[in-house]
Design an enzyme around this catalytic site. Structure first.
Site, PDB file in Angstrom:
ATOM      1  N   LYS A  22     -43.137  43.222-163.251  1.00 47.74           N
ATOM      2  CA  LYS A  22     -43.462  43.109-161.965  1.00 47.74           C
ATOM      3  C   LYS A  22     -42.295  43.533-160.854  1.00 47.74           C
ATOM      4  O   LYS A  22     -42.808  43.753-159.617  1.00 47.74           O
ATOM      5  CB  LYS A  22     -43.514  41.159-162.520  1.00 47.74           C
ATOM      6  CG  LYS A  22     -43.889  40.657-161.606  1.00 47.74           C
ATOM      7  CD  LYS A  22     -43.487  39.072-161.300  1.00 47.74           C
ATOM      8  CE  LYS A  22     -42.236  38.544-162.280  1.00 47.74           C
ATOM      9  NZ  LYS A  22     -42.075  37.895-160.583  1.00 47.74           N
ATOM     10  N   ASN A  23     -40.956  42.386-161.630  1.00 41.14           N
ATOM     11  CA  ASN A  23     -40.036  42.561-160.647  1.00 41.14           C
ATOM     12  C   ASN A  23     -39.237  44.362-159.847  1.00 41.14           C
ATOM     13  O   ASN A  23     -38.639  44.483-159.279  1.00 41.14           O
ATOM     14  CB  ASN A  23     -38.825  41.986-160.552  1.00 41.14           C
ATOM     15  CG  ASN A  23     -39.117  40.930-161.609  1.00 41.14           C
ATOM     16  OD1 ASN A  23     -39.885  40.320-160.769  1.00 41.14           O
ATOM     17  ND2 ASN A  23     -38.329  39.870-162.360  1.00 41.14           N
ATOM     18  N   CYS A 116     -41.044  31.200-157.541  1.00 36.78           N
ATOM     19  CA  CYS A 116     -40.537  29.843-159.251  1.00 36.78           C
ATOM     20  C   CYS A 116     -39.600  29.080-158.405  1.00 36.78           C
ATOM     21  O   CYS A 116     -38.769  29.475-157.488  1.00 36.78           O
ATOM     22  CB  CYS A 116     -40.209  30.256-160.280  1.00 36.78           C
ATOM     23  SG  CYS A 116     -41.656  31.958-161.551  1.00 36.78           S
ATOM     24  N   ARG A 121     -32.958  29.035-152.621  1.00 34.97           N
ATOM     25  CA  ARG A 121     -33.404  30.462-152.621  1.00 34.97           C
ATOM     26  C   ARG A 121     -33.788  30.808-151.593  1.00 34.97           C
ATOM     27  O   ARG A 121     -34.702  31.454-150.658  1.00 34.97           O
ATOM     28  CB  ARG A 121     -34.980  30.520-153.687  1.00 34.97           C
ATOM     29  CG  ARG A 121     -35.027  30.411-155.386  1.00 34.97           C
ATOM     30  CD  ARG A 121     -35.895  30.907-155.906  1.00 34.97           C
ATOM     31  NE  ARG A 121     -35.558  32.004-155.977  1.00 34.97           N
ATOM     32  CZ  ARG A 121     -36.685  32.815-156.591  1.00 34.97           C
ATOM     33  NH1 ARG A 121     -37.783  32.553-156.842  1.00 34.97           N
ATOM     34  NH2 ARG A 121     -36.600  34.099-157.300  1.00 34.97           N
ATOM     35  N   ASP A 305     -32.890  35.556-166.026  1.00 42.75           N
ATOM     36  CA  ASP A 305     -34.907  35.298-166.629  1.00 42.75           C
ATOM     37  C   ASP A 305     -35.331  35.045-168.398  1.00 42.75           C
ATOM     38  O   ASP A 305     -36.429  34.720-168.478  1.00 42.75           O
ATOM     39  CB  ASP A 305     -35.324  36.786-166.289  1.00 42.75           C
ATOM     40  CG  ASP A 305     -35.662  36.156-164.516  1.00 42.75           C
ATOM     41  OD1 ASP A 305     -36.103  37.875-164.012  1.00 42.75           O
ATOM     42  OD2 ASP A 305     -35.311  35.750-163.924  1.00 42.75           O
ATOM     43  N   ARG A 397     -48.940  35.476-163.502  1.00 40.96           N
ATOM     44  CA  ARG A 397     -47.958  35.662-162.574  1.00 40.96           C
ATOM     45  C   ARG A 397     -47.041  36.704-162.863  1.00 40.96           C
ATOM     46  O   ARG A 397     -46.843  38.067-162.391  1.00 40.96           O
ATOM     47  CB  ARG A 397     -46.995  35.048-161.892  1.00 40.96           C
ATOM     48  CG  ARG A 397     -47.765  33.705-161.026  1.00 40.96           C
ATOM     49  CD  ARG A 397     -46.919  33.271-159.944  1.00 40.96           C
ATOM     50  NE  ARG A 397     -45.765  34.293-159.139  1.00 40.96           N
ATOM     51  CZ  ARG A 397     -44.641  33.709-159.502  1.00 40.96           C
ATOM     52  NH1 ARG A 397     -44.636  32.278-159.621  1.00 40.96           N
ATOM     53  NH2 ARG A 397     -43.930  34.229-158.779  1.00 40.96           N
TER      54      ARG A 397
HETATM   55  C1  EPZ Z   1     -35.095  38.198-157.884  1.00 41.17           C
HETATM   56  O1  EPZ Z   1     -35.236  36.934-157.804  1.00 41.17           O
HETATM   57  C2  EPZ Z   1     -35.942  37.866-159.741  1.00 41.17           C
HETATM   58  N1  EPZ Z   1     -37.304  38.612-158.646  1.00 41.17           N
HETATM   59  C3  EPZ Z   1     -35.737  36.981-160.454  1.00 41.17           C
HETATM   60  O2  EPZ Z   1     -36.947  36.922-161.216  1.00 41.17           O
HETATM   61  C4  EPZ Z   1     -34.837  36.486-161.059  1.00 41.17           C
HETATM   62  O3  EPZ Z   1     -34.071  35.660-161.755  1.00 41.17           O
HETATM   63  C5  EPZ Z   1     -33.675  37.265-159.893  1.00 41.17           C
HETATM   64  O4  EPZ Z   1     -33.387  38.292-158.846  1.00 41.17           O
HETATM   65  C6  EPZ Z   1     -32.645  37.280-160.624  1.00 41.17           C
HETATM   66  O5  EPZ Z   1     -32.016  38.197-161.490  1.00 41.17           O
HETATM   67  C7  EPZ Z   1     -37.837  39.566-158.721  1.00 41.17           C
HETATM   68  O6  EPZ Z   1     -37.656  40.441-158.331  1.00 41.17           O
HETATM   69  C8  EPZ Z   1     -39.788  39.631-158.102  1.00 41.17           C
HETATM   70  P1  EPZ Z   1     -31.243  37.192-155.546  1.00 41.17           P
HETATM   71  P2  EPZ Z   1     -34.427  37.572-156.366  1.00 41.17           P
HETATM   72  O7  EPZ Z   1     -31.491  37.411-154.392  1.00 41.17           O
HETATM   73  O8  EPZ Z   1     -34.292  39.073-155.129  1.00 41.17           O
HETATM   74  C9  EPZ Z   1     -29.079  33.288-154.098  1.00 41.17           C
HETATM   75  C10 EPZ Z   1     -38.724  36.251-163.013  1.00 41.17           C
HETATM   76  O9  EPZ Z   1     -38.869  35.318-163.562  1.00 41.17           O
HETATM   77  N2  EPZ Z   1     -29.468  33.614-152.490  1.00 41.17           N
HETATM   78  O10 EPZ Z   1     -30.544  37.921-156.848  1.00 41.17           O
HETATM   79  O11 EPZ Z   1     -34.948  35.759-155.673  1.00 41.17           O
HETATM   80  C11 EPZ Z   1     -30.109  33.091-154.854  1.00 41.17           C
HETATM   81  O12 EPZ Z   1     -30.503  31.415-154.596  1.00 41.17           O
HETATM   82  C12 EPZ Z   1     -37.962  35.641-161.357  1.00 41.17           C
HETATM   83  O13 EPZ Z   1     -39.018  36.906-162.568  1.00 41.17           O
HETATM   84  C13 EPZ Z   1     -28.480  33.485-151.864  1.00 41.17           C
HETATM   85  O14 EPZ Z   1     -27.743  32.400-151.621  1.00 41.17           O
HETATM   86  O15 EPZ Z   1     -32.839  36.970-156.599  1.00 41.17           O
HETATM   87  C14 EPZ Z   1     -29.754  33.131-156.379  1.00 41.17           C
HETATM   88  O16 EPZ Z   1     -28.808  32.164-156.355  1.00 41.17           O
HETATM   89  C15 EPZ Z   1     -37.563  34.377-161.119  1.00 41.17           C
HETATM   90  N3  EPZ Z   1     -29.586  34.167-150.108  1.00 41.17           N
HETATM   91  C16 EPZ Z   1     -28.819  33.819-156.415  1.00 41.17           C
HETATM   92  O17 EPZ Z   1     -28.521  34.659-154.911  1.00 41.17           O
HETATM   93  C17 EPZ Z   1     -30.073  35.020-150.451  1.00 41.17           C
HETATM   94  O18 EPZ Z   1     -30.369  35.798-149.208  1.00 41.17           O
HETATM   95  C18 EPZ Z   1     -29.273  35.103-157.051  1.00 41.17           C
HETATM   96  O19 EPZ Z   1     -30.700  35.447-156.190  1.00 41.17           O
HETATM   97  C19 EPZ Z   1     -31.212  35.485-151.620  1.00 41.17           C
HETATM   98  C20 EPZ Z   1     -30.129  35.320-152.989  1.00 41.17           C
END
Ligand code: EPZ
Length: 417
Positions: A22-23, A116, A121, A305, A397
């Site tokens: 998915k990701n 989620c 986020r 995850d 999802r």
């Molecule tokens: C991706 O989300 C995955 N989703 C998530 O999987 C996964 O948990 C996450 O990466 C971490 O591995 C998809 O790929 C669709 P991040 P993403 O940007 O891109 C902070 C699942 O269960 N952050 O790496 O949203 C954020 O708040 C899902 O399949 C900022 O502060 O994750 C978080 O604490 C859930 N500012 C951390 O970074 C930003 O602009 C990591 O987020 C962006 C992120």
């Protein structure tokens, strides 16, 4: 309302085919916007999030055609249009269309993404990276408008290796004049898979998988075809289910190298792991023991995850296991539901301690998010009696057929309206 019914107590045995990730497929579908032609995405799982991404593409004027696990996207006649808010709110990955639309049209109009609820986020790193490429962005009242007369290659350093911000910057940079370097980039395997897809279109991108990704913009693109990598988190789900229930399961198509951080605690807990050319095999015969602290981290560390999945697997282990959730502020919403089943878990901020217990009892529980929902299914497989899982839309999802695949492994499970 669709619900899943699970009667616990059976061991698991047999094989499960691990489908596309998915990701990985979601950012790839956003990236199809870049090319005025046809992109063919193989091993594309039938998930509700994938359908949402296809709906967004059709809203923009693309043609999509699915044949089994293959999705073809013809983005020849795309229009620069706002993406409707309801579709944006369906999932987090919708925000990756921002970088792709900016690269294709020099403008984009959409809304803050959903997805989620795991605590705050923000998308500040996404917006900052796109501004560094020369985009003017206004974000107010939940809507985002971006415009760039001309995107220019840039040296971008992310404050933290955000998966989404890395993907958005990669796509936008393909529409920029010159070279962009993204430093402190995310190293998740899904980034490397996105690079592979972009290269199948003829794009010049390198370094994915390392902390620095380099993109040469404005390269002419061509029709491409790409096979999506196997889903390492779905694989982690079946590994955790087998660890919890006991038995032997073969995960066809699972990629061992993507799973090193989850295999180590499984071995420590008493599972045997083997790998061959078809995938991975897990076996658990003896007692399940608690393990050393599990701290979630960016790749190649323990994936956030898989946190809920491993928590559910260790509920009946011998001893206590400490979990530290370092990526998301509020990713223990599944804990209260697990406690309804008799789990003994204490949470203090980002730390949770699971005290192994002898017995779990069936209960009516609600899925709180995608991985939390899968964790409830794992716990119910080891509980006495019949559990009822509600709000299973969260599970659909990210899992094409969790109940069907667990049933094929011998679980007593069914889905009912
Ligand atoms: C991706 O989300 C995955 N989703 C998530 O999987 C996964 O948990 C996450 O990466 C971490 O591995 C998809 O790929 C669709 P991040 P993403 O940007 O891109 C902070 C699942 O269960 N952050 O790496 O949203 C954020 O708040 C899902 O399949 C900022 O502060 O994750 C978080 O604490 C859930 N500012 C951390 O970074 C930003 O602009 C990591 O987020 C962006 C992120």
């Amino acid at each position: 309302m669709k619900r899943i019914f699970i009667t616990g107590g059976r061991r698991l045995s047999g094989e499960v085919h691990i489908r596309g990730a998915k990701n990985s497929v979601l950012p790839i579908l956003a990236a199809t916007v870049l090319h005025k032609g046809v992109s063919v995405v193989e091993n594309c799982p039938a998930l509700s999030d994938v359908e949402t991404a296809a709906e967004i593409l059709r809203c923009l004027g693309a043609k999509t055609e699915r044949q089994g696990e293959c999705l073809a996207v013809d983005a020849s006649n795309l229009q620069s249009r706002p993406i409707p808010e309801p579709l944006m709110r369906e999932m987090r990955s919708s925000v990756i269309f921002l970088g792709a639309l900016l690269a294709r049209f020099g403008e984009a109009e959409l809304f803050y993404p959903g997805g989620c609820e795991l605590g705050p986020r923000p998308i500040d790193l996404h917006l900052r990276a796109l501004r560094e490429l020369g985009a003017e962005i206004t974000a107010e009242g939940g809507s985002i408008r971006a415009k760039a007369r001309k995107l220019r290659g840039a040296e971008i350093t992310l404050d933290l290796p955000s998966v989404g911000a890395t993907e958005n910057a990669m796509l936008a940079a393909l529409g920029a004049e010159g070279v962009t370097r993204i430093r402190n980039a995310a190293r998740e395997p899904e980034i490397a898979d996105l690079q592979k897809f972009l290269r199948s279109l003829g794009a010049k991108v390198r370094g994915a998988g390392s902390s620095t990704v380099t993109v040469e913009g404005k390269t002419p693109l061509c029709d491409g075809i790409h096979r999506v990598m196997p889903d390492r988190i779905v694989a982690a789900t079946y590994l955790a289910a087998c660890a919890a229930c006991g038995g032997e399961v073969r995960l066809m198509g699972a990629e061992k190298q993507h799973l090193t951080a989850v295999l180590a605690p499984l071995k420590e807990a008493g599972c045997e792991i083997a790998a061959d050319q078809t995938g991975l095999i897990i076996r658990r015969e003896g007692p399940l023991s608690a393990v050393r602290p599990i701290r979630t981290a960016v790749y190649p560390g323990f994936p956030t995850d898989a946190q809920a999945l491993f928590m559910a697997a260790l509920l009946k282990s011998r001893g206590a296991t400490v979990f530290v959730e370092n990526i998301f502020e509020n990713r223990y919403r599944h804990v209260d539901e697990l406690i309804r089943m008799g789990a003994d878990i204490r949470v203090e901020g980002r730390v949770a301690v699971v005290y192994g217990t002898e017995r779990l009892q069936a209960a009516r529980v609600r899925c709180t998010d995608l991985r939390g929902g899968a964790a409830l299914a794992i716990a119910a497989l080891t509980a006495e009696g019949e559990s009822v899982l509600e709000e299973i839309g969260h599970i659909e999802r990210g899992y094409a057929d969790l109940a069907g695949e667990l049933a094929a492994l011998g679980a007593e499970i069914r889905t009912e309206m």
